[in-house]
Write an enzyme that holds these catalytic residues in place. Structure first.
Site, short mmCIF file in Angstrom:
data_model
loop_
_atom_site.label_atom_id
_atom_site.label_comp_id
_atom_site.label_asym_id
_atom_site.label_seq_id
_atom_site.Cartn_x
_atom_site.Cartn_y
_atom_site.Cartn_z
N GLN A 44 -11.22 42.35 43.19
CA GLN A 44 -11.09 41.28 42.19
C GLN A 44 -11.64 41.70 40.83
O GLN A 44 -11.13 41.29 39.79
CB GLN A 44 -11.85 40.02 42.66
CG GLN A 44 -11.24 39.34 43.86
CD GLN A 44 -9.89 38.70 43.57
OE1 GLN A 44 -9.59 38.34 42.44
NE2 GLN A 44 -9.08 38.58 44.60
N ASP A 104 -16.71 46.19 46.98
CA ASP A 104 -15.31 45.77 47.01
C ASP A 104 -14.94 45.34 45.60
O ASP A 104 -15.35 44.28 45.13
CB ASP A 104 -15.17 44.62 48.02
CG ASP A 104 -13.79 43.98 47.98
OD1 ASP A 104 -12.94 44.43 47.19
OD2 ASP A 104 -13.58 43.02 48.73
N HIS A 152 -14.76 39.02 51.39
CA HIS A 152 -13.39 38.87 51.89
C HIS A 152 -13.35 39.46 53.29
O HIS A 152 -14.11 40.37 53.60
CB HIS A 152 -12.46 39.64 50.94
CG HIS A 152 -11.00 39.46 51.20
ND1 HIS A 152 -10.33 40.12 52.20
CD2 HIS A 152 -10.07 38.70 50.57
CE1 HIS A 152 -9.05 39.77 52.17
NE2 HIS A 152 -8.87 38.91 51.19
N CYS A 165 -9.14 34.10 53.20
CA CYS A 165 -9.70 35.24 53.96
C CYS A 165 -11.20 35.34 53.76
O CYS A 165 -11.76 36.43 53.61
CB CYS A 165 -9.03 36.56 53.57
SG CYS A 165 -7.26 36.57 53.84
N LYS A 183 -3.36 43.89 42.55
CA LYS A 183 -4.13 42.92 41.76
C LYS A 183 -4.39 43.45 40.34
O LYS A 183 -4.98 42.77 39.52
CB LYS A 183 -5.46 42.60 42.45
CG LYS A 183 -5.30 41.90 43.80
CD LYS A 183 -6.64 41.40 44.29
CE LYS A 183 -6.76 41.26 45.79
NZ LYS A 183 -5.93 40.23 46.42
#
Lengths: 148, 419
Positions: free
Chosen positions: B216, B213, B136, B377, B239
């Site tokens: 998600q 990261d 991302h 993104c 999220k």
């Protein structure tokens, strides 16, 4: 009602322009050129112009990738701008911007308004107005800052 | 040990009732354009259950004051809630210590914190940062800053055509000059789940730390930062069924001790004089200014909510939705799914012949179906797959097979209108 709005947005004229864009490609010896970019969707358009000494659009082409709305709008724009004086082109653009935002576009000469009215459906889809205006803003950038 | 839950597609788990969970999310009962809302954009931001909204409101109405400042009753109460939230995040990620959890305004700020405070002070021209093409922008741009400003070199690891990460390619990209591997745990476009434990083992074997990261992945799978042995792990609240404006960075204690402050201001200092300053220890050192207190309490509530379910059962449910959707769209020979990596998470990205993602999304929207359309993104990844944009349906615990059916019907309709 929902379906009507969609049908109006994606009416045949628009789909035809998007599938078979007019004046598509680059222009050799363009006097002006600009690239437009919609960061929301990644769409890009390049507008090439040949402006006469007095600012008249003697030739115009565009190329790029994008949604049906942005492609159709660019295609119609090139159709309509060709041969216009700078003043006429500016007036056409202002009228178009009013039209797609659902604002009063009565300043437009009648036959221009009739031709552009197919884009009027976009005013029901505020998230998509930028798709419709991308080519026009790029055209203006080319005129103002894009001398080659 | 957190074995990946993503292998459990098809396993029958009766202990999660999506219809029941759905009732916790009031917004899902609304209509748009007269059609029932079908929300398939949780990958961009998840909806919030009633308990999160209620708790934030109750907290603000009964226990709110600034934290770490006053001696009065409410300040103490609010500080307790704020620090309890830190322990909730610690437990959620299974961090060894609560002071390894830094509250940030989201995943983006968490990664920027690592860039500014960990890497920037020591990076030299020619030093390398290894990242995958499916990152991302929030895990790309902070490293571009170091390329632009300090001469760092970005080394890109490609993905295979199915969207899976080639661990050998990643291993080969790590050299004596590598200062950090920055990689997603789950792609927001492809759904690919990276072999994070293996990546970390390979990087550590060469003495290189790893930032993951987790924006998600954390909502779909149990994350255990100790089992992973990850150096930095970024998550975002919104999220995770929590509020916006709050996220967290997990960082190993040893790294935090070496990191200089990022934002300067109140709460992050020990002593400020006219000619010298000393800083507080982590986590306060990295939490300058009044934090988003109410949102932090909301995040803790969201994590408690998520943890109240059998996470394996939730994962199985989401995988069932993905498998069902994948199967359903096979009937459309004009649709190309992008990302079919084995064990991928519950995200379905696709492009359609002759239909731009934005046109498709507009038509789906009028059917009540919310999907994301655009470059997500992730323009480096778009370039890899030679597209400018895709449509993306992302699934959450509150989605059902009926939502997939609505998506499929909407796709048929879009095809009818646009072709």
């Amino acid at each position: 009602m929902t379906d009507n709005a969609l049908r109006e947005l994606y009416q045949e004229v628009i789909l035809d322009h998007s599938r078979h864009p007019r004046h598509y490609g680059s222009l050799d010896h363009a006097s002006h050129k600009a690239e437009g970019y919609n960061p929301l969707c990644g769409d890009k358009v390049t507008v090439y112009l040949k402006l006469d000494a007095d600012g008249r659009v003697s030739d115009i082409k565009f190329e790029g990738k994008g949604c049906a709305i942005s492609q159709a709008s660019a295609s119609m724009m090139t159709d309509m701008l060709k041969g216009r004086t700078a003043e006429e082109a500016e007036k056409l653009m202002q009228g178009f911007l009013h039209l797609v935002k659902g604002e009063d576009a009565s300043d437009l000469p009648e036959d221009d308004r009739e031709r552009l009215e197919v884009m009027g459906g976009i005013s029901e889809f505020p998230m998509r107005v930028k798709c419709a205006t991308l080519a026009w803003h790029t055209y203006r950038n080319a005129v103002e800052e894009g001398a080659t | 040990m957190n074995a990946p839950l993503f292998n459990q597609v098809g396993k029958i788990v009766a202990s999660f009732d999506a219809e029941k969970a759905r009732a916790d999310f009031e917004i899902l009962s609304r209509t748009v354009y007269g059609k029932p809302l079908v929300y398939l954009d949780s990958g961009a931001s998840a909806q919030k259950p009633r308990v999160v909204l209620d708790t934030m409101r109750d907290f603000a109405q009964s226990e709110y004051a600034n934290v770490h400042r006053g001696v009065h009753f409410l300040s103490a109460a609010a500080t307790d809630r704020y620090e309890a939230a830190r322990r909730t995040v610690q437990k959620f990620l299974n961090a060894a210590r609560e002071d390894e959890i830094i509250f940030t305004k989201g995943g983006t700020e968490a990664i920027n914190l690592v860039s500014y405070s960990y890497l920037a002070p020591t990076i030299q021209p020619g030093d390398e940062i290894v990242l995958s093409v499916m990152e991302h922008h929030s895990n790309i741009v902070p490293w571009h800053f170091l390329r632009e400003r300090a001469g760092a070199v970005l080394k890109w690891v490609d993905v295979r055509d199915d969207g899976s990460l080639d661990i050998e390619a990643l291993d080969a990209a790590i050299t004596a000059k590598t200062k950090l591997v920055a990689v997603t745990h789950m792609s927001n476009v492809l759904g690919t789940v990276t072999p994070l434990k293996e990546i970390i083992a390979r990087a550590h074997a060469k003495g290189v730390p790893v930032l993951a990261d987790g924006c998600q992945s954390a909502v779909h799978d149990i994350v255990d930062v100790q089992a992973l042995d990850v150096d930095f792990y970024a998550v975002t609240g919104h999220k995770l069924y929590g509020p916006t404006g709050i996220g967290a960075l997990y960082a190993k204690r040893a790294h935090l001790k070496a990191m200089r402050p990022f934002n300067g201001g109140g709460e992050m200092i020990r002593e400020v004089m006219k000619d010298r300053i000393t800083y507080a220890d982590a986590p306060a050192r990295f939490e300058a200014g009044t934090p988003p207190i109410i949102e932090t309490v909301g995040l803790a509530t969201a994590l408690d909510y998520l943890s109240s379910f059998d996470r394996a059962a939730v994962a199985a449910h989401e995988h069932d939705l993905l498998a069902y959707a994948r199967e359903q769209v096979r009937q459309f020979n004009w649709l190309r799914v992008i990302g079919d990596a084995p064990g991928k998470g519950a995200i379905l990205s696709f492009e359609a012949d002759g239909m731009h993602a934005h046109d498709l999304a507009t038509i789906l929207d009028r059917e009540g179906v919310a999907v994301r359309a655009g470059h997500h993104c992730a323009q480096v990844l778009m370039e890899r797959f030679n597209v400018t944009s895709t449509s993306r349906a992302s699934f959450a615990l509150y989605n059902t097979r009926a939502d997939v059916d609505a998506l499929v019907a909407g796709l048929s309709k879009a095809r009818g209108i646009l072709s």
